[in-house]
Design a protein around this motif. Structure first.
Motif, mmCIF file in Angstrom:
data_model
loop_
_atom_site.group_PDB
_atom_site.id
_atom_site.type_symbol
_atom_site.label_atom_id
_atom_site.label_comp_id
_atom_site.label_asym_id
_atom_site.label_seq_id
_atom_site.Cartn_x
_atom_site.Cartn_y
_atom_site.Cartn_z
ATOM 1 N N THR A 100 0.842 -1.200 0.000
ATOM 2 C CA THR A 100 0.000 0.000 0.000
ATOM 3 C C THR A 100 0.872 1.243 0.000
ATOM 4 O O THR A 100 0.637 2.201 -0.757
ATOM 5 N N LYS A 101 1.875 1.241 0.853
ATOM 6 C CA LYS A 101 2.808 2.373 0.902
ATOM 7 C C LYS A 101 3.495 2.576 -0.445
ATOM 8 O O LYS A 101 3.659 3.704 -0.924
ATOM 9 N N ARG A 102 3.868 1.467 -1.067
ATOM 10 C CA ARG A 102 4.539 1.557 -2.368
ATOM 11 C C ARG A 102 3.622 2.174 -3.423
ATOM 12 O O ARG A 102 4.049 3.049 -4.187
ATOM 13 N N LEU A 103 2.362 1.741 -3.459
ATOM 14 C CA LEU A 103 1.438 2.263 -4.456
ATOM 15 C C LEU A 103 1.143 3.746 -4.240
ATOM 16 O O LEU A 103 1.111 4.530 -5.195
ATOM 17 N N VAL A 104 0.938 4.140 -2.988
ATOM 18 C CA VAL A 104 0.562 5.520 -2.699
ATOM 19 C C VAL A 104 1.751 6.463 -2.751
ATOM 20 O O VAL A 104 1.698 7.530 -3.363
ATOM 21 N N ASP A 105 2.864 6.082 -2.117
ATOM 22 C CA ASP A 105 3.993 7.002 -1.955
ATOM 23 C C ASP A 105 5.019 6.933 -3.087
ATOM 24 O O ASP A 105 5.689 7.930 -3.367
#
Length: 410
Positions: A100-105
Motif C-alpha cells: 500500500t505504501k509503495r502504491l501511494v507514496d
C-alpha cells in the motif's frame, strides 16, 4: 487460503503500520491535477493474491485490466489512458501494508480499486484514511469500510456480509424449513463476524435451533475433525462462511463420511464460482446453495456482459469467463463512470460525484447507489444453487436498505 492465523506475529503488522503512519498524508490538490493523473494517463492501484492458495482471486485484477483495455481501445477517459498497477500481496496483511505504501507514496496512484481480502483491508485502513487515497469498490463485504460512511471509501464489489448472513439464515428457516443448524466459519476477520451475524439472526426464528458451530483456519487442508463434529450435531442445514479452498475441503470432508443429507450453504466469497466444482469435485459440490450479486455470462443478455465476454476472452483466452473476472470488470465500470462525471478529477470532486449515483444501471451490476448516508454501492443479491457444473439463480433479487436495515424481495 493464506490468511492470518491465530499465531500470526501481530507485532510484524503493527511494526509495518508504524512505519506507514510516520509518512506525511497525500492529498489531492483542488487547484490542479492530483497524484496519478498526467496528460497521458490515470494510474490506478490494485492489491490481491496473484499466487498461492487463493490465486483464483487474481481474476479480479484480470477483470479490471480487461475493462481498462476495453476503455483504452476506445480512447480512454477524458483523453487519458487507464494504467493499472497491481501487486501480489498473497492475501497476507503484512505484505498488503508494505505494498500500500509503495502504491501511494512511490507509484503515486490516483485511486485504489477492488483491493482483495478483509484482514488485508483492515490492516491498511488507518493509513488509507490518513492519506485520503480514494478506495473504490473494495473486495470485501465487511460493513466496517462503509458504515459509518468513510469519506474516501466508496462501495464494495461484494454484497455486504451481514446482509448476506441474514439472507442465507432466512432462506434456511423459511425456504428449507430447517430446524437444526450448524454454523461453520473461517476463524478470522472475514468469517468470525459473519458467524456472529448468522447466530444473531437465528435468534429471530423460534423454531430453529443452533445445534453446533465449528471453525477452521483459511490455510487448513484437512477438515475431517470439523466434519465429524458436524455429524455428531445431526443438523438439517450447515451454514458456512469461508473462502473457496476451505469451503471445498469442508464439503469434501462431509462427503467422505457420507454426510450429504443436510443442506450445505456457503457465503458468496466461497461459493459464487464455478471453479468450486474443480476444487471440491462436481458430484461433491452439486446442490450447494450460495448467493451472488452478478449473473453468470451464460445467464444474461446484458450489453455489459456481452462486452465483458468478448474482451476478457480476447485478453485471457485460457481463463474461465465466470465469477471473479466479472467482479473486477464491474468494479472498473463504476470507477470509469465516476471519472467521467468528475469535472476536475481532484480527489474532493471525484469522491463527491458518487452521491449522484442513484440506482445507476450502466454496469454489470443490477444497480449502484450512493449517498452521504450510503457508501455501500451494492444493495442487491440473489440466491444460487450449484447444478451440474453451473451456478444458477434460484430466487428473485433481494434488496437491503442500509439506512433502515430492511430486507425485501426474493
Amino acid at each position: 487460503m493464506f490468511l492470518i492465523k491465530k499465531s500470526w506475529k501481530r507485532w510484524a503488522v503493527l511494526s509495518s503500520l508504524a512505519v506507514l503512519f510516520s509518512t506525511s498524508p497525500v492529498w489531492g490538490d483542488d487547484g490542479g491535477a492530483p497524484q496519478g493523473v498526467t496528460e497521458a494517463e490515470i494510474r490506478i492501484g490494485h492489491l490481491g493474491p496473484q499466487t498461492g492458495p487463493v490465486a483464483a482471486y487474481d481474476k479480479i485484477r484480470m477483470g479490471i485490466q480487461a475493462y481498462f483495455n476495453y476503455v483504452n481501445e476506445r480512447g480512454g477517459v477524458k483523453g487519458r489512458k487507464l494504467r493499472l498497477i497491481a501487486y501480489d500481496d498473497q492475501y497476507q496483511p503484512g505484505r498488503t501494508v508494505q505494498l500500500t505504501k509503495r502504491l501511494v507514496d512511490e507509484d503515486k496512484v490516483y485511486a485504489m480499486l477492488g483491493n482483495v481480502c478483509t484482514p488485508c483491508n483492515v490492516a491498511t485502513r488507518p493509513f488509507n484514511e490518513r492519506s485520503g487515497i480514494p478506495m473504490l469498490m473494495t473486495s470485501s463485504g465487511s460493513k466496517q469500510f462503509v458504515e459509518p460512511p468513510i469519506a474516501n471509501y466508496m462501495g464494495s464489489s461484494l454484497a455486504n456480509y451481514e446482509f448476506e448472513a441474514r439472507v442465507l439464515t432466512d432462506y434456511i428457516a423459511t425456504k428449507l424449513k430447517a430446524k437444526r443448524v450448524v454454523v461453520a466459519y473461517q476463524n478470522d476477520d472475514y468469517g468470525s463476524p459473519l458467524a456472529e451475524a448468522a447466530k444473531d439472526a437465528l435468534k429471530g426464528y423460534a423454531e430453529v435451533e443452533l445445534v453446533g458451530e465449528v471453525n477452521f483456519q483459511a490455510a487448513d487442508s484437512d477438515l475431517s475433525t470439523q466434519a465429524q463434529r458436524i455429524r455428531q450435531a445431526n443438523p438439517d442445514a450447515i451454514l458456512a462462511f469461508s473462502t473457496p479452498a476451505p469451503a471445498a475441503q469442508l464439503k469434501k470432508a462431509l462427503y467422505n463420511i457420507g454426510l450429504s443429507e443436510p443442506a450445505f450453504l456457503v457465503s458468496s466469497v466461497g461459493g459464487d464460482s464455478e471453479t468450486m466444482f474443480d476444487l471440491a469435485g462436481k458430484e461433491v459440490w452439486n446442490g450447494t446453495i450460495s448467493s451472488a450479486v452478478l449473473p453468470k455470462p451464460d445467464q444474461s443478455e446484458d450489453e455489459s456482459i456481452k462486452q465483458y465476454i468478448e474482451q476478457f476472452a480476447k485478453d485471457y483466452p485460457k481463463v474461465a469467463l465466470a465469477d471473479w473476472g466479472q467482479t473486477g470488470w464491474a468494479a472498473a465500470e463504476v470507477l470509469v463512470e465516476a471519472l467521467k462525471r468528475s469535472k476536475t478529477l481532484s480527489w474532493d470532486d471525484f469522491l463527491s460525484v458518487f452521491d449522484s449515483f442513484d440506482n445507476w444501471t450502466g454496469s454489470m451490476y443490477a444497480g449502484v447507489s450512493f449517498s452521504e448516508e450510503n457508501h455501500y454501492g451494492l444493495t442487491s443479491m440473489f440466491i444460487t444453487e450449484a447444478k451440474d457444473g453451473h451456478i444458477v439463480p434460484i430466487s428473485q433479487p433481494i434488496t437491503f436498505d442500509p439506512v433502515t436495515g430492511k430486507i425485501s424481495g426474493g
